[in-house]
Design an enzyme around this catalytic site. Structure first.
Site, mmCIF file in Angstrom:
data_model
loop_
_atom_site.group_PDB
_atom_site.id
_atom_site.type_symbol
_atom_site.label_atom_id
_atom_site.label_comp_id
_atom_site.label_asym_id
_atom_site.label_seq_id
_atom_site.Cartn_x
_atom_site.Cartn_y
_atom_site.Cartn_z
ATOM 1 N N HIS A 124 0.782 -1.365 -0.236
ATOM 2 C CA HIS A 124 -0.088 0.068 0.058
ATOM 3 C C HIS A 124 0.986 1.341 -0.012
ATOM 4 O O HIS A 124 0.746 2.089 -0.916
ATOM 5 C CB HIS A 124 -0.894 -0.159 1.260
ATOM 6 C CG HIS A 124 -1.613 1.285 1.314
ATOM 7 N ND1 HIS A 124 -2.635 1.699 0.505
ATOM 8 C CD2 HIS A 124 -1.589 2.167 2.251
ATOM 9 C CE1 HIS A 124 -3.273 2.900 0.984
ATOM 10 N NE2 HIS A 124 -2.588 3.102 1.914
ATOM 11 N N ARG A 133 3.714 10.956 -4.953
ATOM 12 C CA ARG A 133 4.939 11.220 -5.075
ATOM 13 C C ARG A 133 5.923 11.092 -6.194
ATOM 14 O O ARG A 133 5.820 11.449 -7.285
ATOM 15 C CB ARG A 133 5.627 11.069 -3.888
ATOM 16 C CG ARG A 133 5.044 11.944 -2.494
ATOM 17 C CD ARG A 133 5.834 11.511 -1.390
ATOM 18 N NE ARG A 133 5.982 10.194 -0.976
ATOM 19 C CZ ARG A 133 4.858 9.776 0.015
ATOM 20 N NH1 ARG A 133 3.906 10.362 0.278
ATOM 21 N NH2 ARG A 133 4.943 8.392 0.270
ATOM 22 N N ASP A 224 -11.064 2.546 7.255
ATOM 23 C CA ASP A 224 -10.809 3.918 7.832
ATOM 24 C C ASP A 224 -11.065 4.904 6.490
ATOM 25 O O ASP A 224 -10.419 5.053 5.768
ATOM 26 C CB ASP A 224 -9.132 3.915 7.823
ATOM 27 C CG ASP A 224 -8.724 5.058 8.304
ATOM 28 O OD1 ASP A 224 -9.343 5.925 9.040
ATOM 29 O OD2 ASP A 224 -7.574 5.671 7.993
ATOM 30 N N GLN A 231 -7.573 14.934 1.262
ATOM 31 C CA GLN A 231 -6.554 14.518 1.704
ATOM 32 C C GLN A 231 -5.217 15.003 0.889
ATOM 33 O O GLN A 231 -4.330 15.506 1.447
ATOM 34 C CB GLN A 231 -6.397 12.942 1.748
ATOM 35 C CG GLN A 231 -5.293 12.237 2.172
ATOM 36 C CD GLN A 231 -5.388 10.851 2.115
ATOM 37 O OE1 GLN A 231 -6.058 10.324 1.612
ATOM 38 N NE2 GLN A 231 -4.113 10.148 2.336
ATOM 39 N N TYR A 235 -2.479 17.414 3.124
ATOM 40 C CA TYR A 235 -1.748 16.620 4.002
ATOM 41 C C TYR A 235 -0.194 16.981 4.134
ATOM 42 O O TYR A 235 0.455 16.508 5.110
ATOM 43 C CB TYR A 235 -1.796 15.130 3.430
ATOM 44 C CG TYR A 235 -0.848 14.769 2.473
ATOM 45 C CD1 TYR A 235 0.435 14.135 2.895
ATOM 46 C CD2 TYR A 235 -1.057 15.015 0.989
ATOM 47 C CE1 TYR A 235 1.357 13.947 1.610
ATOM 48 C CE2 TYR A 235 -0.007 14.753 0.044
ATOM 49 C CZ TYR A 235 1.222 14.167 0.693
ATOM 50 O OH TYR A 235 2.077 13.902 -0.779
#
Ligand code: CA
Length: 407
Positions: A124, A133, A224, A231, A235
């Protein structure tokens, strides 16, 4: 056996998970799931069975019972198992001690003081790193040296069956490059497992990796919920905030670590070698088969993922040792979640962000429509169980309907 337990039941005699239930006639109280029934522990103890005073079961949460510690709670579990092994002809005498799960409402079983979310699946973390990224250096330099985590929000954790509302928040408009306030367009689940802390350490006194298992009472399925567009904008640099804290969902039955013990399995090798305070016995992962299904309003059902808890790179003992190595104290009822549990193939990815690869590869579901993320009216169902040598221990279901935004 005093009642009939179907062969494929998650709630076999080997399980005996604890939860909080009520019915039209019975106030909230502690029970254990057995087959498709619940054994009412309040009435059972009042009838003179077990060594635990009935007041511990006349509770709206499991915390007072868990605080009794494993010597007591494990014995209680064994006493229940022995009692259930009576002949079936005893059932009539004791039928008032049982409630059909169909007739019961399940409640959030724990008063959760603090909730921490880890990020412990290497598959993950690698997939998200590639998308958010750098595809070449997806894992940040710290990832293989410590179980990355953040402090989540306990107040918004709800039990299975509680609908959630699509959250709104700040999202970056990719064309204007300006933020907007709107309902999330990228609502996602995260397939996780959570563990419940069963013993406290004193502030300033870390829990060692070797003693950490003694501090864990049991486990639940955990979803979750995440708003990926919120996000992504918020973040940096302090991590998850409103894209995460609007809701997380958990299953109602807490499966004890003792019930899961037969399903221990070797964890993936850790390379490079971790620091000594994290150097655990690597035979402590657990083989828990996990499944995520999507139900649409028209009643169709699509399997979104088949994963397994055994993939976790960092185990629970390492998570707890790391969490407290600075002296941070944990308390009974704290919930620690694993982070999204993804396997190596797309069929085993643990969230839509990975399954649809950020929305670039929408999947076709069984009603013929496509999904990149979760739509209003969808119900996400998570299931988990262990099976070995004819023994099955499971978690039941974690089911959550998504309602449209209040805007
Ligand atoms: Ca998470």
């Amino acid at each position: 056996m005093i009642i009939n337990i179907p062969n494929n039941s998650d709630f076999s005699i080997n399980n005996i998970p604890f939860g909080i239930f009520s019915t039209a006639e019975r106030s909230k109280r502690v029970g254990v799931a057995i087959g498709d029934q619940i054994l009412d522990l309040l009435e059972w103890s009042k009838a003179g069975f077990g060594e635990v005073e009935s007041s511990y079961f006349d509770q709206v949460v499991l915390n007072p019972f868990i605080k009794l510690r494993k010597e007591i709670t494990n014995q209680l579990r064994i006493d229940v198992q022995d009692w259930l092994k009576q002949d079936a002809d005893k059932y009539n005498e004791y039928r008032s001690l049982f409630v059909s799960q169909m007739d019961a409402t399940m409640h959030l079983p724990i008063h959760i003081g603090d909730y921490t979310d880890f990020y412990s699946s290497i598959e993950h973390a690698t997939n998200v790193g590639k998308m958010f990224r750098d595809p070449e250096n997806a894992l940040l330099p710290n990832w293989r040296h410590l179980p990355v985590g953040y402090h989540g929000r306990a107040s918004s954790i709800v039990v299975s069956g509680t609908p959630i509302t699509r959250p709104s928040g700040q999202v970056l408009n990719s064309e204007t490059k300006a933020p907007e306030y709107k309902a999330t367009q990228k609502l996602d689940f995260e397939l996780e497992m959570g563990f419940i802390v069963g013993k406290e350490n004193t502030l300033g006194h870390p829990i060692s990796v070797d003693e950490a298992e003694d501090y864990i009472f049991g486990m639940v399925l955990f979803n979750d919920w995440s708003a990926r567009d919120i996000q992504k904008w918020e973040y940096v640099p302090l991590g998850p905030f409103l894209g995460k804290n609007f809701t997380s969902s958990m299953s109602p039955w807490v499966v004890t670590m003792e019930a899961l013990e037969p399903f221990r399995i070797d964890a993936p090798k850790q390379e490079p070698q971790v620091l000594p305070y994290l150097d655990s016995d690597r035979s402590r992962n657990i083989d828990i088969k996990l499944k995520v299904e999507l139900e649409t309003p028209s009643g169709t059902n699509t399997t979104l993922s088949n994963s397994n808890f055994k993939y976790m790179y960092w185990d629970q003992a390492q998570q707890l040792a790391h969490h407290t190595v600075n002296g941070c104290n944990v308390r009974v009822g704290d919930l620690m979640a694993s982070g999204t549990i993804s396997g190596t193939t797309p069929e085993s990815y643990g969230c839509m962000l990975e399954i649809s690869w950020g929305g670039k590869k929408p999947i076709i579901i069984s009603d013929g429509t496509t999904r990149s993320f979760i739509e209003d009216g969808d119900t996400v169902v998570m299931k988990g169980y262990c099976q070995k040598d004819g023994i099955r221990v499971g978690f039941g279901e974690l089911s959550t309907l998504v309602r449209r935004s209040m805007d």
